[in-house]
Design an enzyme around this catalytic site. Sequence first.
Site, PDB file in Angstrom:
ATOM      1  N   CYS A   7       0.861  -1.181   0.000  1.00  0.00           N
ATOM      2  CA  CYS A   7       0.000   0.000   0.000  1.00  0.00           C
ATOM      3  C   CYS A   7       0.900   1.234   0.000  1.00  0.00           C
ATOM      4  O   CYS A   7       2.086   1.140  -0.329  1.00  0.00           O
ATOM      5  CB  CYS A   7      -0.977  -0.020   1.188  1.00  0.00           C
ATOM      6  SG  CYS A   7      -0.237   0.181   2.822  1.00  0.00           S
ATOM      7  N   ASN A  10       2.423   1.435   4.335  1.00  0.00           N
ATOM      8  CA  ASN A  10       2.657   0.159   5.014  1.00  0.00           C
ATOM      9  C   ASN A  10       2.354   0.241   6.513  1.00  0.00           C
ATOM     10  O   ASN A  10       3.036  -0.359   7.326  1.00  0.00           O
ATOM     11  CB  ASN A  10       4.088  -0.334   4.764  1.00  0.00           C
ATOM     12  CG  ASN A  10       4.325  -1.789   5.161  1.00  0.00           C
ATOM     13  OD1 ASN A  10       5.415  -2.131   5.586  1.00  0.00           O
ATOM     14  ND2 ASN A  10       3.341  -2.657   5.042  1.00  0.00           N
ATOM     15  N   CYS A  12      -1.361   0.535   7.357  1.00  0.00           N
ATOM     16  CA  CYS A  12      -2.785   0.183   7.486  1.00  0.00           C
ATOM     17  C   CYS A  12      -3.163  -1.014   6.616  1.00  0.00           C
ATOM     18  O   CYS A  12      -3.289  -2.130   7.091  1.00  0.00           O
ATOM     19  CB  CYS A  12      -3.684   1.376   7.148  1.00  0.00           C
ATOM     20  SG  CYS A  12      -3.729   2.659   8.407  1.00  0.00           S
ATOM     21  N   ARG A  13      -3.351  -0.770   5.316  1.00  0.00           N
ATOM     22  CA  ARG A  13      -3.915  -1.789   4.446  1.00  0.00           C
ATOM     23  C   ARG A  13      -3.007  -2.981   4.211  1.00  0.00           C
ATOM     24  O   ARG A  13      -3.436  -4.131   4.338  1.00  0.00           O
ATOM     25  CB  ARG A  13      -4.322  -1.167   3.099  1.00  0.00           C
ATOM     26  CG  ARG A  13      -5.423  -0.150   3.228  1.00  0.00           C
ATOM     27  CD  ARG A  13      -5.666   0.577   1.929  1.00  0.00           C
ATOM     28  NE  ARG A  13      -4.509   1.401   1.596  1.00  0.00           N
ATOM     29  CZ  ARG A  13      -4.334   2.019   0.438  1.00  0.00           C
ATOM     30  NH1 ARG A  13      -5.226   1.870  -0.531  1.00  0.00           N
ATOM     31  NH2 ARG A  13      -3.280   2.766   0.217  1.00  0.00           N
ATOM     32  N   SER A  14      -1.754  -2.747   3.829  1.00  0.00           N
ATOM     33  CA  SER A  14      -0.892  -3.892   3.514  1.00  0.00           C
ATOM     34  C   SER A  14      -0.529  -4.723   4.743  1.00  0.00           C
ATOM     35  O   SER A  14      -0.541  -5.953   4.651  1.00  0.00           O
ATOM     36  CB  SER A  14       0.347  -3.467   2.718  1.00  0.00           C
ATOM     37  OG  SER A  14       1.102  -2.501   3.396  1.00  0.00           O
ATOM     38  N   ASP A 111      -8.167   3.687   1.752  1.00  0.00           N
ATOM     39  CA  ASP A 111      -7.169   3.830   2.808  1.00  0.00           C
ATOM     40  C   ASP A 111      -7.836   4.330   4.092  1.00  0.00           C
ATOM     41  O   ASP A 111      -8.247   5.484   4.168  1.00  0.00           O
ATOM     42  CB  ASP A 111      -6.081   4.802   2.367  1.00  0.00           C
ATOM     43  CG  ASP A 111      -4.874   4.795   3.288  1.00  0.00           C
ATOM     44  OD1 ASP A 111      -4.995   4.312   4.440  1.00  0.00           O
ATOM     45  OD2 ASP A 111      -3.812   5.280   2.861  1.00  0.00           O
TER      46      ASP A 111
END
Length: 142
Positions: A7, A10, A12-14, A111
Amino acid sequence: MRIVFVCLGNICRSPAAEGVMRKLAPHLTLDSAGTGGWHVGDAPYGPMQEAAHTRGYDLSGLRARQFTRRDFENFDLIVAMDRQNKADIERLRPKGNATPVQCLADNDVPDPYYTRDFDGALAMIERAAKRLLADISRRQDL
Protein backbone atom coordinates in the site's frame (compact mmCIF):
# COMPACT_ATOMS: atom_id res chain seq x y z
CA MET A 1 4.62 -19.24 -2.60
CA ARG A 2 6.02 -15.86 -1.57
CA ILE A 3 3.60 -12.89 -1.58
CA VAL A 4 4.12 -9.24 -0.66
CA PHE A 5 1.18 -6.88 -0.07
CA VAL A 6 1.78 -3.23 -0.91
CA CYS A 7 0.00 0.00 0.00
CA LEU A 8 1.14 3.60 0.34
CA GLY A 9 2.74 3.80 3.80
CA ASN A 10 2.66 0.16 5.01
CA ILE A 11 0.87 1.04 8.25
CA CYS A 12 -2.79 0.18 7.49
CA ARG A 13 -3.91 -1.79 4.45
CA SER A 14 -0.89 -3.89 3.51
CA PRO A 15 -0.04 -5.01 7.07
CA ALA A 16 -3.72 -5.82 7.55
CA ALA A 17 -3.68 -7.92 4.38
CA GLU A 18 -0.50 -9.65 5.56
CA GLY A 19 -2.10 -10.36 8.95
CA VAL A 20 -5.32 -11.69 7.43
CA MET A 21 -3.47 -13.92 4.98
CA ARG A 22 -1.09 -15.20 7.70
CA LYS A 23 -4.13 -16.50 9.55
CA LEU A 24 -5.75 -17.97 6.42
CA ALA A 25 -2.57 -19.48 4.94
CA PRO A 26 0.23 -19.90 7.47
CA HIS A 27 2.09 -22.09 4.98
CA LEU A 28 2.77 -19.15 2.65
CA THR A 29 5.72 -16.78 2.93
CA LEU A 30 4.17 -13.33 3.41
CA ASP A 31 5.35 -9.76 3.81
CA SER A 32 4.09 -6.23 3.29
CA ALA A 33 5.61 -2.94 2.17
CA GLY A 34 4.73 0.62 1.23
CA THR A 35 5.51 2.54 -1.93
CA GLY A 36 6.42 5.50 0.29
CA GLY A 37 9.10 5.52 2.95
CA TRP A 38 7.62 7.88 5.55
CA HIS A 39 6.84 5.16 8.09
CA VAL A 40 9.82 2.79 7.69
CA GLY A 41 10.35 0.95 10.98
CA ASP A 42 6.96 1.95 12.43
CA ALA A 43 4.39 -0.49 13.75
CA PRO A 44 1.01 -0.58 12.00
CA TYR A 45 -1.21 2.39 12.80
CA GLY A 46 -2.84 2.03 16.24
CA PRO A 47 -6.48 2.17 15.12
CA MET A 48 -5.78 -0.45 12.44
CA GLN A 49 -4.10 -2.70 15.00
CA GLU A 50 -7.13 -2.32 17.29
CA ALA A 51 -9.62 -3.11 14.51
CA ALA A 52 -7.53 -6.10 13.42
CA HIS A 53 -7.21 -7.38 17.00
CA THR A 54 -11.01 -7.23 17.39
CA ARG A 55 -11.25 -9.52 14.34
CA GLY A 56 -8.60 -11.93 15.63
CA TYR A 57 -5.48 -10.67 13.81
CA ASP A 58 -2.26 -9.66 15.56
CA LEU A 59 -0.32 -7.01 13.65
CA SER A 60 1.83 -5.89 16.58
CA GLY A 61 5.01 -7.62 15.40
CA LEU A 62 4.95 -6.09 11.92
CA ARG A 63 7.11 -3.08 10.97
CA ALA A 64 6.79 -0.85 7.94
CA ARG A 65 9.31 -1.03 5.13
CA GLN A 66 9.51 0.48 1.69
CA PHE A 67 8.94 -1.57 -1.45
CA THR A 68 12.09 -1.91 -3.55
CA ARG A 69 13.08 -3.25 -6.96
CA ARG A 70 14.57 -6.27 -5.17
CA ASP A 71 11.03 -7.33 -4.15
CA PHE A 72 10.44 -8.35 -7.77
CA GLU A 73 13.11 -11.02 -7.27
CA ASN A 74 12.16 -11.98 -3.71
CA PHE A 75 8.44 -12.65 -4.27
CA ASP A 76 6.35 -14.78 -6.61
CA LEU A 77 3.38 -12.40 -6.47
CA ILE A 78 3.06 -8.70 -5.65
CA VAL A 79 -0.40 -7.60 -4.49
CA ALA A 80 -1.27 -3.89 -4.49
CA MET A 81 -4.07 -2.39 -2.42
CA ASP A 82 -5.14 0.00 -5.17
CA ARG A 83 -4.49 0.96 -8.78
CA GLN A 84 -2.17 3.89 -7.91
CA ASN A 85 0.06 1.63 -5.81
CA LYS A 86 0.06 -0.90 -8.65
CA ALA A 87 1.19 1.80 -11.09
CA ASP A 88 3.91 2.95 -8.65
CA ILE A 89 5.12 -0.66 -8.29
CA GLU A 90 5.19 -1.17 -12.07
CA ARG A 91 7.40 1.93 -12.46
CA LEU A 92 10.04 0.12 -10.36
CA ARG A 93 9.90 -3.13 -12.37
CA PRO A 94 13.36 -4.23 -13.51
CA LYS A 95 13.72 -4.74 -17.23
CA GLY A 96 12.88 -8.31 -18.21
CA ASN A 97 11.22 -9.18 -14.88
CA ALA A 98 7.92 -11.07 -15.16
CA THR A 99 6.77 -11.21 -11.50
CA PRO A 100 2.98 -10.78 -11.53
CA VAL A 101 1.57 -7.62 -9.97
CA GLN A 102 -2.15 -7.47 -9.27
CA CYS A 103 -4.62 -5.58 -7.15
CA LEU A 104 -6.02 -7.38 -4.11
CA ALA A 105 -9.63 -6.56 -4.91
CA ASP A 106 -11.66 -5.66 -7.98
CA ASN A 107 -12.03 -2.15 -6.53
CA ASP A 108 -9.40 -0.12 -4.72
CA VAL A 109 -9.21 -0.86 -1.00
CA PRO A 110 -9.93 2.59 0.51
CA ASP A 111 -7.17 3.83 2.81
CA PRO A 112 -8.60 3.88 6.35
CA TYR A 113 -5.85 6.25 7.46
CA TYR A 114 -7.90 8.86 5.58
CA THR A 115 -11.42 7.39 5.57
CA ARG A 116 -11.25 6.27 9.24
CA ASP A 117 -13.24 3.15 8.25
CA PHE A 118 -10.86 0.50 9.59
CA ASP A 119 -13.57 -2.15 9.95
CA GLY A 120 -14.79 -1.58 6.40
CA ALA A 121 -11.27 -1.86 5.00
CA LEU A 122 -10.65 -5.04 6.99
CA ALA A 123 -13.91 -6.60 5.80
CA MET A 124 -12.95 -5.86 2.20
CA ILE A 125 -9.43 -7.23 2.75
CA GLU A 126 -10.81 -10.43 4.33
CA ARG A 127 -13.14 -11.09 1.38
CA ALA A 128 -10.43 -10.36 -1.17
CA ALA A 129 -7.80 -12.43 0.68
CA LYS A 130 -10.12 -15.46 0.64
CA ARG A 131 -10.59 -15.04 -3.13
CA LEU A 132 -6.84 -14.65 -3.62
CA LEU A 133 -6.16 -17.81 -1.64
CA ALA A 134 -8.75 -19.72 -3.68
CA ASP A 135 -7.12 -18.45 -6.91
CA ILE A 136 -3.68 -19.51 -5.70
CA SER A 137 -4.95 -22.96 -4.72
CA ARG A 138 -6.67 -23.37 -8.09
CA ARG A 139 -3.46 -22.36 -9.96
CA GLN A 140 -1.36 -24.80 -7.94
CA ASP A 141 -3.81 -27.61 -8.73
CA LEU A 142 -3.37 -27.09 -12.48
